[in-house]
Design a protein around this motif. Structure first.
Motif, mmCIF file in Angstrom:
data_model
loop_
_atom_site.group_PDB
_atom_site.id
_atom_site.type_symbol
_atom_site.label_atom_id
_atom_site.label_comp_id
_atom_site.label_asym_id
_atom_site.label_seq_id
_atom_site.Cartn_x
_atom_site.Cartn_y
_atom_site.Cartn_z
ATOM 1 N N LYS A 1 -4.392 -30.362 -36.380
ATOM 2 C CA LYS A 1 -3.442 -29.730 -35.453
ATOM 3 C C LYS A 1 -2.943 -30.668 -34.364
ATOM 4 C CE LYS A 1 -5.174 -25.031 -36.095
ATOM 5 N NZ LYS A 1 -5.560 -23.761 -35.424
ATOM 6 N N GLY A 2 -3.501 -31.873 -34.309
ATOM 7 C CA GLY A 2 -3.104 -32.789 -33.248
ATOM 8 C C GLY A 2 -3.838 -32.477 -31.958
ATOM 9 N N ARG A 3 -3.503 -33.217 -30.928
ATOM 10 C CA ARG A 3 -4.201 -33.067 -29.647
ATOM 11 C C ARG A 3 -3.551 -31.967 -28.809
ATOM 12 N NH1 ARG A 3 -8.037 -35.926 -27.152
ATOM 13 N NH2 ARG A 3 -8.110 -35.914 -24.868
ATOM 14 N N THR A 4 -3.699 -30.712 -29.267
ATOM 15 C CA THR A 4 -3.186 -29.586 -28.504
ATOM 16 C C THR A 4 -4.085 -29.332 -27.296
ATOM 17 O OG1 THR A 4 -4.457 -27.946 -29.735
ATOM 18 C CG2 THR A 4 -2.296 -28.558 -30.631
ATOM 19 N N GLU A 5 -3.613 -28.509 -26.362
ATOM 20 C CA GLU A 5 -4.390 -28.238 -25.144
ATOM 21 C C GLU A 5 -5.727 -27.590 -25.472
ATOM 22 O OE1 GLU A 5 -4.051 -25.701 -20.955
ATOM 23 O OE2 GLU A 5 -2.324 -25.877 -22.285
ATOM 24 N N VAL A 6 -5.717 -26.629 -26.402
ATOM 25 C CA VAL A 6 -6.947 -25.917 -26.760
ATOM 26 C C VAL A 6 -7.936 -26.860 -27.429
ATOM 27 C CG1 VAL A 6 -7.921 -24.086 -28.182
ATOM 28 C CG2 VAL A 6 -5.788 -23.692 -26.946
ATOM 29 N N VAL A 7 -7.451 -27.676 -28.374
ATOM 30 C CA VAL A 7 -8.332 -28.612 -29.077
ATOM 31 C C VAL A 7 -8.887 -29.660 -28.120
ATOM 32 C CG1 VAL A 7 -8.432 -30.393 -30.858
ATOM 33 C CG2 VAL A 7 -7.205 -28.261 -31.296
ATOM 34 N N ALA A 8 -8.022 -30.189 -27.248
ATOM 35 C CA ALA A 8 -8.474 -31.193 -26.276
ATOM 36 C C ALA A 8 -9.533 -30.610 -25.347
ATOM 37 C CB ALA A 8 -7.290 -31.705 -25.466
ATOM 38 N N ASN A 9 -9.320 -29.349 -24.905
ATOM 39 C CA ASN A 9 -10.292 -28.706 -24.027
ATOM 40 C C ASN A 9 -11.609 -28.465 -24.745
ATOM 41 O OD1 ASN A 9 -11.450 -25.891 -22.776
ATOM 42 N ND2 ASN A 9 -10.448 -27.136 -21.221
ATOM 43 N N LEU A 10 -11.534 -28.066 -26.008
ATOM 44 C CA LEU A 10 -12.743 -27.837 -26.806
ATOM 45 C C LEU A 10 -13.540 -29.125 -26.953
ATOM 46 C CD1 LEU A 10 -14.539 -26.119 -28.680
ATOM 47 C CD2 LEU A 10 -12.998 -26.739 -30.559
ATOM 48 N N ASN A 11 -12.866 -30.218 -27.291
ATOM 49 C CA ASN A 11 -13.558 -31.491 -27.465
ATOM 50 C C ASN A 11 -14.143 -32.004 -26.154
ATOM 51 O OD1 ASN A 11 -13.159 -31.702 -30.235
ATOM 52 N ND2 ASN A 11 -11.160 -32.644 -30.001
ATOM 53 N N ALA A 12 -13.421 -31.783 -25.051
ATOM 54 C CA ALA A 12 -13.948 -32.194 -23.743
ATOM 55 C C ALA A 12 -15.207 -31.412 -23.404
ATOM 56 C CB ALA A 12 -12.886 -31.980 -22.663
ATOM 57 N N ARG A 13 -15.213 -30.130 -23.711
ATOM 58 C CA ARG A 13 -16.392 -29.304 -23.458
ATOM 59 C C ARG A 13 -17.578 -29.763 -24.309
ATOM 60 N NH1 ARG A 13 -15.781 -23.735 -21.460
ATOM 61 N NH2 ARG A 13 -13.820 -23.598 -20.321
ATOM 62 N N VAL A 14 -17.321 -30.095 -25.568
ATOM 63 C CA VAL A 14 -18.403 -30.555 -26.450
ATOM 64 C C VAL A 14 -18.980 -31.865 -25.932
ATOM 65 C CG1 VAL A 14 -18.979 -31.358 -28.772
ATOM 66 C CG2 VAL A 14 -17.522 -29.343 -28.474
#
Length: 311
Positions: A32-45
């Motif tokens: 999906k690319g670096r969307t806001e939700v995906v970026a936030n999820l990865n930052a949280r992990v």
């Protein structure tokens, strides 16, 4: 199975889940690319990897390390709270006492197993001392509001949070020396509840839980995340002094208290015109953003456990 073996099993499970979450985050980013939700999820992990590493080192080093880390957590949480609540020169003395006297004394009392004074030191003595010290500054402008803010900050950032490591000093029937497991249980249920509410909210959330207080929280997220946390808390009954049914009730209590803690402190943030308490932890905001659920859950969990299960 002794306490050390239980800790190893639990931390092994946590590492496996984080590895799976990291893999899922990587796959989502590729698709999906670096969307806001995906970026936030990865930052949280990524932030979770760091927090779990710190927690694991603390448990390995022993109770003193846990107390030191939570003392620093209280320090940074209080600093964030005071930063968002403007003070005046007349508040400098009570603030110095709050940071450099109340925090070390409160955690020393835990390390000394002095429950009687630990339980009343801040809500009685500090509560009365802080306005008395503020009076010495001679500034009466908005005195009640200023004093109340400092008292509130001390209560939530020091007193309430300190009840989490205070679980280390509980002497429970047939559970002697296993306080670290009880602390780990509390932190896991609280944080898993927060994470799963976020995940369920993103996946299924439609109805806002409290739109003016916390726009991101949904009813679906609360129900789904709360039930998931209770299920995991129940499954972890074997590291606690509770039966499976008691573990279900205790984890449900932790979830409910955590939700109200998060909402109450979100309301405080909104009243101050802030989105986050700070930016200390990538993907999580400030220290208080990460501990807002613990603030309400830790004291309730501590005192109920002590009342019903102590020897």
């Amino acid at each position: 199975m002794n306490a050390q073996h239980k800790l190893l099993w639990v931390f092994g499970g946590i590492i496996a889940l984080l590895a799976l979450a990291s893999l899922v985050g990587w796959v989502l980013q590729q698709r999906k690319g670096r969307t806001e939700v995906v970026a936030n999820l990865n930052a949280r992990v990524r932030a979770w990897w760091g927090m779990v590493a710190v927690l694991a080192v603390c448990f390995w080093l022993g109770p003193v390390a846990n107390l030191v880390v939570f003392a620093f957590i209280s320090f940074f949480a209080l600093r964030e709270f005071i930063t968002l609540t403007p003070t005046r020169p007349g508040d400098h003395l009570p603030l110095v006492v709050a940071f450099y006297v109340l925090i070390p004394v409160q955690y020393w009392l835990i390390g000394d197993h002095w429950y009687g004074l630990f339980a009343i030191f801040i809500p009685v003595y500090a509560f009365l001392a802080l306005p008395a010290l503020a009076v010495l500054g001679g500034d009466t402008s908005d005195f009640l509001e200023r004093t109340t803010k400092i008292q509130w900050g001390v209560m939530i950032a020091i007193y309430c949070i300190s009840h989490a490591p205070a679980l280390l000093i509980l002497e429970l029937r047939g559970y002697e020396g296993q306080g670290p497991l009880l602390l780990l249980y509390l932190m896991l249920v609280v944080q898993i509840s927060d994470v799963m509410q976020y995940v369920f909210g993103k996946l299924f959330g439609k109805r806002k839980l409290a739109p003016t207080v916390s726009p991101s929280k949904t009813v679906e997220g609360l129900v789904g995340g709360g039930l998931a946390a209770v299920a995991i808390g129940t499954a972890l009954w074997w590291i606690t002094p509770f039966t499976p049914l008691q573990s279900t009730l205790m984890s449900a209590l932790i979830v409910v208290c955590g939700v109200f803690g998060g909402l109450a402190l979100s309301a405080v943030k909104r009243s101050l015109g802030a989105k986050d308490w700070g930016h200390m932890i990538e993907g999580h905001g400030g220290m208080m953003d990460r501990m807002d659920s613990v603030v309400f859950a830790a004291p309730i969990f501590f005192h109920i456990t002590r009342y019903f299960f102590s020897g």
